[in-house]
Structure formats: C-alpha cells, structure tokens
Design an enzyme around this catalytic site. Sequence first.
Site, mmCIF file in Angstrom:
data_model
loop_
_atom_site.group_PDB
_atom_site.id
_atom_site.type_symbol
_atom_site.label_atom_id
_atom_site.label_comp_id
_atom_site.label_asym_id
_atom_site.label_seq_id
_atom_site.Cartn_x
_atom_site.Cartn_y
_atom_site.Cartn_z
ATOM 1 N NE ARG A 241 -3.580 0.159 2.328
ATOM 2 C CZ ARG A 241 -3.981 0.683 3.680
ATOM 3 N NH1 ARG A 241 -3.749 -0.101 4.625
ATOM 4 N NH2 ARG A 241 -4.439 1.976 4.074
ATOM 5 C CG ASN B 77 -8.088 9.578 3.536
ATOM 6 O OD1 ASN B 77 -8.894 8.911 4.106
ATOM 7 N ND2 ASN B 77 -8.552 10.638 2.583
ATOM 8 C CB VAL B 78 -2.679 6.387 6.207
ATOM 9 C CG1 VAL B 78 -3.561 6.327 7.745
ATOM 10 C CG2 VAL B 78 -3.030 5.470 5.653
ATOM 11 C CG ASP B 79 -4.123 9.152 0.880
ATOM 12 O OD1 ASP B 79 -3.917 10.339 1.296
ATOM 13 O OD2 ASP B 79 -4.988 8.965 0.599
ATOM 14 C CG HIS C 288 -7.359 6.958 11.384
ATOM 15 N ND1 HIS C 288 -8.394 6.545 10.644
ATOM 16 C CD2 HIS C 288 -8.113 7.135 12.538
ATOM 17 C CE1 HIS C 288 -9.616 6.671 11.297
ATOM 18 N NE2 HIS C 288 -9.252 6.987 12.670
ATOM 19 C CB CYS D 181 10.444 0.631 17.304
ATOM 20 S SG CYS D 181 10.448 1.841 18.388
ATOM 21 C CB CYS E 241 13.884 -0.434 15.999
ATOM 22 S SG CYS E 241 14.278 1.320 16.543
ATOM 23 N N GLY F 231 -16.349 12.164 1.777
ATOM 24 C CA GLY F 231 -15.884 10.877 1.636
ATOM 25 C C GLY F 231 -15.602 10.146 2.881
ATOM 26 C CB SER G 205 -18.444 5.061 5.488
ATOM 27 O OG SER G 205 -17.558 4.481 6.438
HETATM 28 P P1 OAD Z 1 -14.903 4.229 3.958
HETATM 29 O O1 OAD Z 1 -14.351 3.000 2.943
HETATM 30 O O2 OAD Z 1 -15.368 3.534 5.181
HETATM 31 O O3 OAD Z 1 -15.833 5.104 3.123
HETATM 32 C C1 OAD Z 1 -15.533 5.849 1.974
HETATM 33 C C2 OAD Z 1 -16.780 6.729 1.802
HETATM 34 O O4 OAD Z 1 -16.093 7.104 0.722
HETATM 35 C C3 OAD Z 1 -17.911 6.089 1.426
HETATM 36 O O5 OAD Z 1 -19.198 6.706 2.113
HETATM 37 C C4 OAD Z 1 -18.226 6.159 -0.160
HETATM 38 O O6 OAD Z 1 -19.485 6.476 -0.504
HETATM 39 C C5 OAD Z 1 -17.531 7.662 -0.289
HETATM 40 N N1 OAD Z 1 -16.922 7.677 -1.674
HETATM 41 C C6 OAD Z 1 -16.314 6.963 -2.572
HETATM 42 N N2 OAD Z 1 -15.920 7.589 -3.681
HETATM 43 C C7 OAD Z 1 -15.886 8.576 -3.413
HETATM 44 C C8 OAD Z 1 -15.769 9.903 -4.160
HETATM 45 N N3 OAD Z 1 -15.271 9.745 -5.486
HETATM 46 N N4 OAD Z 1 -15.745 11.055 -3.542
HETATM 47 C C9 OAD Z 1 -16.316 11.331 -2.498
HETATM 48 N N5 OAD Z 1 -16.788 10.260 -1.625
HETATM 49 C C10 OAD Z 1 -16.634 8.987 -2.157
HETATM 50 O O7 OAD Z 1 -13.698 4.944 4.269
HETATM 51 P P2 OAD Z 1 -13.547 5.873 5.663
HETATM 52 O O8 OAD Z 1 -14.784 6.432 6.277
HETATM 53 O O9 OAD Z 1 -12.202 6.837 5.298
HETATM 54 O O10 OAD Z 1 -9.274 3.378 9.527
HETATM 55 O O11 OAD Z 1 -12.965 4.767 6.659
HETATM 56 C C11 OAD Z 1 -12.581 5.299 7.977
HETATM 57 C C12 OAD Z 1 -11.707 4.494 8.608
HETATM 58 O O12 OAD Z 1 -11.931 3.107 8.499
HETATM 59 C C13 OAD Z 1 -10.271 4.726 8.067
HETATM 60 O O13 OAD Z 1 -9.406 5.475 8.074
HETATM 61 C C14 OAD Z 1 -9.534 3.323 8.255
HETATM 62 C C15 OAD Z 1 -10.661 2.307 7.979
HETATM 63 O O14 OAD Z 1 -10.647 1.062 8.859
HETATM 64 C C16 OAD Z 1 -8.144 3.091 9.997
HETATM 65 O O15 OAD Z 1 -7.163 2.296 9.103
HETATM 66 C C17 OAD Z 1 -7.741 3.278 11.252
#
Ligand code: OAD
Length: 255
Positions: free
Chosen positions: A75, A107-109, A124, A132, A156, A196, A198
């Site tokens: 990733r 986001n972590v990107d 996150h 480490c 480490c 963006g 959920s």
């Molecule tokens: P999700 O995958 O749960 O949700 C992604 C959201 O983006 C959904 O509501 C989609 O409808 C929406 N979406 C898709 N395409 C889009 C676009 N082009 N423009 C705008 N919105 C769009 O991702 P997160 O809510 O970020 O945690 O998830 C939260 C956390 O769950 C992440 O940070 C990660 C994951 O487990 C960790 O890694 C700790």
Amino acid sequence: MSELNPELVERTAQWIAEAGVVVVFTGAGVSAESGIPTFREARSGLWAKYDPMRLATVDGFLNDPRLVWEWYAYRRKLVREKEPNPGHVSIVELEGWADELTVITQNVDSLHHRAGSTNVIELHGNITRVKCFNGSHVYPDWNDEAGKDVELPPLCEHCAQLLRPDVVWFGEQLPAGALEESFRLAESCDLMLVVGTSGNVQPAASLPAVAREAGARVIEVNPEASEITHTAHFMLRGASGEVLPEVVRELRKRT
Ligand code: OAD
C-alpha cells in the site's frame, strides 16, 4: 454529477464565504479518484477483500508480522505512485476563502499534504512512516528498497524491536494531540465540510455531530448516503473530485 443541485452548490459557496473557521473532515472517498481503494465499499473496498483483524490489529501483526508488513509495503508503494486529484486541490483552494481552514483526515496517504494543504491533522497516522513496536523511534518517509535484503519486518536500529507502520490499528488509541485538537476545532468551527467518509469508525466519526451540536453548519460531500448524512444540514451528492471544483468555481464567480 447530473444529480448535483446548483442551488446547493451556491449555498455551499455562500456558507464558505460567510464562515471564518472552516474544517474539512475527510475519509478514503476523497482519494478514490486518485486510484486509492476505500475500505467499506461493497466490491472495491479493501475490507471486502482483506481481513482487517489479520491486517489492522496488534494481534494480527504479532501473529504474522511479515504478512502485515508486506501488505503495508504494497500500500505504501501504491500511495506513492498516485497523485492528488481535483478534490484535494479544491480543498487547498478553499483556504483562500476562509480565515482559518484545517483539514482533519482519517487518511494515511499524505495526499492532502502533497496537494499543498497547509493545516492537516492526521487522525489515523501516516502509511509512509514506520515506527518501532513501542513507538519510541519513528522513521519518516520509509524507503522499502533500502530494507529489502533484510528479513521482514526489519528491526529498529535503536532498540531492535520489530518495525511496524505508523498507522492506527483497530483497538488502538488515536494520537492524543491530534484527537484533542480535532475535537476543539469541531466545537469551535463555523462550518464543517465532511468529504468521502462512511462515518463508521469512532471516535473520528463523531466530529460532525460535535460540530453540529456546537452550532456549526455541516455539509456532506459523498456519492452515497452515509452515517453522517442525518447530521449534515444538506448533502452535495457526487464524487468529491467533481463536486468540490464546482464549489470553487462558484466562489470565484463571487469575487
Ligand atoms: P470508507 O471506505 O468506510 O468510506 C468511504 C466513503 O467514501 C463512502 O461513504 C463512499 O460512498 C465515499 N466515496 C467513494 N467514492 C467517493 C468519491 N469519489 N468522492 C467522495 N466520496 C466517495 O472509508 P473511511 O470512512 O475513510 O481506519 O473509513 C474510516 C476508517 O476506516 C479509515 O481511516 C480506516 C478504515 O478502517 C484505519 O485504518 C484506522
């Protein structure tokens, strides 16, 4: 895009123009148009293909450190190959219309940073950093090529513990300073744009409700309804890389 209501775009621009302190709270959807998969979408989401308990928990890592390390290395490579999209760029441009604008991202990107956003809080962690196992030593901008001849995960060089990605796994605490600052901003902002996400992962997912309860205007940008939708005053339905440039165009018309 056909569903996007021009009156709501105008109202969004108006509310941004009126706001002093703006928060843009983002999730994986803002990076979807850069080619980075989201987590929970039915067919394309990472958690539809991979088991988060094996890949995103401390127990999963200790059970098979090499597997977890290699998944994050894959990733890391992916996010480095991708570029910010018009959604990220529009969020940078919004800084021009607010007294103060902070991006709070799950986001972590690094794509908000790479697009040029000035104030970014990463709730996150960041996948390009590793640390480490007890978190004492952090290696920014980890280079997977440099470590490729050693047994994975590398150790480490200071404390000989296993290295791991500097991201928050399920069951772990969020970075305390980032979390406190995010809740302080949610309580004090005039406007929160929720882009963006959920809204499934706490405590981040409660930021919009905290903002709304404290009197902020809340607008959601998402092609689909989410757990946040009922908290928002209204929703701009569509992809952020299409919707946010429309909002910026509308703001430009007004100046
Ligand atoms: P999700 O995958 O749960 O949700 C992604 C959201 O983006 C959904 O509501 C989609 O409808 C929406 N979406 C898709 N395409 C889009 C676009 N082009 N423009 C705008 N919105 C769009 O991702 P997160 O809510 O970020 O945690 O998830 C939260 C956390 O769950 C992440 O940070 C990660 C994951 O487990 C960790 O890694 C700790």
